[in-house]
Design an enzyme around this catalytic site. Structure first.
Site, PDB file in Angstrom:
ATOM      1  N   LEU A 146      14.736  -6.547 -18.040  1.00 36.38           N
ATOM      2  CA  LEU A 146      14.934  -5.101 -17.941  1.00 36.38           C
ATOM      3  C   LEU A 146      15.661  -4.798 -16.635  1.00 36.38           C
ATOM      4  O   LEU A 146      15.868  -5.679 -15.796  1.00 36.38           O
ATOM      5  CB  LEU A 146      13.594  -4.354 -17.992  1.00 36.38           C
ATOM      6  CG  LEU A 146      12.970  -4.140 -19.357  1.00 36.38           C
ATOM      7  CD1 LEU A 146      11.674  -3.368 -19.215  1.00 36.38           C
ATOM      8  CD2 LEU A 146      13.902  -3.368 -20.289  1.00 36.38           C
ATOM      9  N   ASP A 147      16.015  -3.520 -16.478  1.00 32.61           N
ATOM     10  CA  ASP A 147      16.754  -3.118 -15.282  1.00 32.61           C
ATOM     11  C   ASP A 147      15.929  -3.353 -14.023  1.00 32.61           C
ATOM     12  O   ASP A 147      14.703  -3.184 -14.013  1.00 32.61           O
ATOM     13  CB  ASP A 147      17.114  -1.629 -15.348  1.00 32.61           C
ATOM     14  CG  ASP A 147      17.853  -1.273 -16.626  1.00 32.61           C
ATOM     15  OD1 ASP A 147      18.452  -2.186 -17.214  1.00 32.61           O
ATOM     16  OD2 ASP A 147      17.809  -0.098 -17.021  1.00 32.61           O
ATOM     17  N   LYS A 148      16.621  -3.708 -12.939  1.00 28.71           N
ATOM     18  CA  LYS A 148      15.949  -3.832 -11.658  1.00 28.71           C
ATOM     19  C   LYS A 148      15.385  -2.466 -11.270  1.00 28.71           C
ATOM     20  O   LYS A 148      15.929  -1.428 -11.626  1.00 28.71           O
ATOM     21  CB  LYS A 148      16.935  -4.311 -10.587  1.00 28.71           C
ATOM     22  CG  LYS A 148      16.270  -4.592  -9.255  1.00 28.71           C
ATOM     23  CD  LYS A 148      17.275  -5.056  -8.217  1.00 28.71           C
ATOM     24  CE  LYS A 148      16.572  -5.276  -6.882  1.00 28.71           C
ATOM     25  NZ  LYS A 148      17.523  -5.673  -5.809  1.00 28.71           N
ATOM     26  N   HIS A 246      20.636  -0.329 -20.140  1.00 33.71           N
ATOM     27  CA  HIS A 246      20.359   0.985 -19.524  1.00 33.71           C
ATOM     28  C   HIS A 246      20.099   2.070 -20.577  1.00 33.71           C
ATOM     29  O   HIS A 246      20.245   3.259 -20.282  1.00 33.71           O
ATOM     30  CB  HIS A 246      21.519   1.440 -18.630  1.00 33.71           C
ATOM     31  CG  HIS A 246      21.783   0.561 -17.463  1.00 33.71           C
ATOM     32  ND1 HIS A 246      22.758   0.839 -16.526  1.00 33.71           N
ATOM     33  CD2 HIS A 246      21.199  -0.589 -17.046  1.00 33.71           C
ATOM     34  CE1 HIS A 246      22.787  -0.108 -15.601  1.00 33.71           C
ATOM     35  NE2 HIS A 246      21.835  -0.992 -15.897  1.00 33.71           N
ATOM     36  N   ARG A 249      17.799   5.153 -19.740  1.00 33.02           N
ATOM     37  CA  ARG A 249      18.357   5.881 -18.588  1.00 33.02           C
ATOM     38  C   ARG A 249      19.619   6.652 -18.984  1.00 33.02           C
ATOM     39  O   ARG A 249      19.806   7.811 -18.605  1.00 33.02           O
ATOM     40  CB  ARG A 249      18.641   4.901 -17.456  1.00 33.02           C
ATOM     41  CG  ARG A 249      17.390   4.212 -16.931  1.00 33.02           C
ATOM     42  CD  ARG A 249      17.720   2.977 -16.125  1.00 33.02           C
ATOM     43  NE  ARG A 249      18.490   3.301 -14.923  1.00 33.02           N
ATOM     44  CZ  ARG A 249      19.090   2.396 -14.166  1.00 33.02           C
ATOM     45  NH1 ARG A 249      19.033   1.110 -14.506  1.00 33.02           N
ATOM     46  NH2 ARG A 249      19.747   2.763 -13.085  1.00 33.02           N
TER      47      ARG A 249
END
Length: 322
Positions: A146-148, A246, A249
């Protein structure tokens, strides 16, 4: 620091049906895209049963794959065991499920050469002598990313068999994943669905977009309103049908409900105000629940919210009662 010129991998496949070699390897090594794997095949860096192949080859169960990944010269720190009190949700001989902190990288990265506090290093210490080996070096199998700066429930395979099973489960989307997100503004509808194409932003390759994207792919996101915070923010339960980069988001920002603290898709000034008032210093997104079949039965894992998001939600619930 060390300089790595190449990495070698050797393993056997575990497949119920034939599958293209580029799809299989790109699913297995999440750091490498399918197009990158195809280039490796074209450069003869991948062989199956010790024979050079083409990228269209379909591999079968128990085929032996050899990969030699040639790297540019990079100054990076090697993976090494590091002690840390992992937030473990579940563990057995095949699998470990962890509630990862948002600030922890999964792997060592060259642009943070000083940072050895990574999930892989923590696992090397915690699972010492209990992990599969690649060229006599122990390594946990990270099968999803997953995204940082997102806190999340992560499943790590401790055996080749579990690695193959989880990779196939994720590839076939035989898993339901749920997230908690705190977004800017108050959502009027109890439930919403966002469906659009997502791809690279033609003006900024570090970002994804729904507006004239490069290489667009359909994305579907469902969100349910849980609470309102200070008449300013909304707490959402989110489920995604597709798993685009993403996705949550980008989708929330596209309808003007960006996730608070998001450094890429929201306003820096507002993020600074949120960090000062609510101590949220990263995107307020948490992957908290999964449902899938494990050991022939339906399994459910849940990762509690991290303290920064938990404190904010607890605070607004107190405000409600007052």
């Amino acid at each position: 620091m060390i300089i790595i010129n190449k990495m070698k991998y050797n393993f056997c496949t575990f497949l119920e049906k034939p599958q293209r070699v580029d799809i299989y390897i790109s699913a297995l090594f999440s750091d490498y895209s399918r197009s990158y794997v195809q280039k490796m095949v074209d450069r003869w860096q991948v062989s199956v049963n010790w024979i050079q192949i083409n990228k269209n080859l379909k591999i079968k169960n128990k085929d032996e794959i050899n990969i030699e990944i040639k790297l540019e010269s990079l100054d990076i720190i090697p993976e090494k065991p590091e002690k840390w009190n992992l937030d473990i949700i579940y563990e057995d001989n095949e699998l470990i499920v962890i509630n990862k902190e948002a600030w922890v990288n999964v792997h060592p990265v060259p642009w943070e050469w000083w940072n050895s506090w990574t999930l892989v290093n923590f696992l090397l210490e915690h699972c010492k002598n209990k992990l599969p080996s690649i060229w006599w070096v122990e390594r946990p199998w990270i099968v999803h990313r997953l995204d940082k700066n997102t806190s999340w429930l992560i499943m790590v395979a401790k055996s080749d068999k579990m690695m193959n099973y989880l990779s196939e489960t994720f590839k076939e989307r035989n898993i339901d994943k749920y997230y908690i997100a705190i977004v800017t503004w108050t959502l009027k509808d109890k439930k919403i669905t966002i469906e659009s194409y997502i791809g690279r932003d033609p003006n900024d390759r570090q970002k994804m977009t729904t507006q004239n994207p490069v290489n667009p792919k359909i994305a579907v996101t469902h969100a349910e309103l849980l609470w309102i915070i200070d008449n300013n923010f909304s707490v959402l339960k989110v489920k995604i049908e597709t798993w685009r980069t993403h996705q949550i988001r980008v989708h929330m920002a596209s309808i003007w409900f960006p996730i608070i603290g998001d450094p890429v898709y929201w306003n820096k000034r507002v993020n600074k105000e949120v960090a000062t008032k609510y101590q949220i210093k990263r995107q307020a997104l948490h992957a908290y629940e999964v449902f899938f079949n494990l050991y022939w039965k339906k399994t459910h894992f849940k990762a509690e919210l991290k303290e920064d998001m938990k404190k904010l939600i607890e605070k607004i619930e107190i405000n409600k009662e007052e």
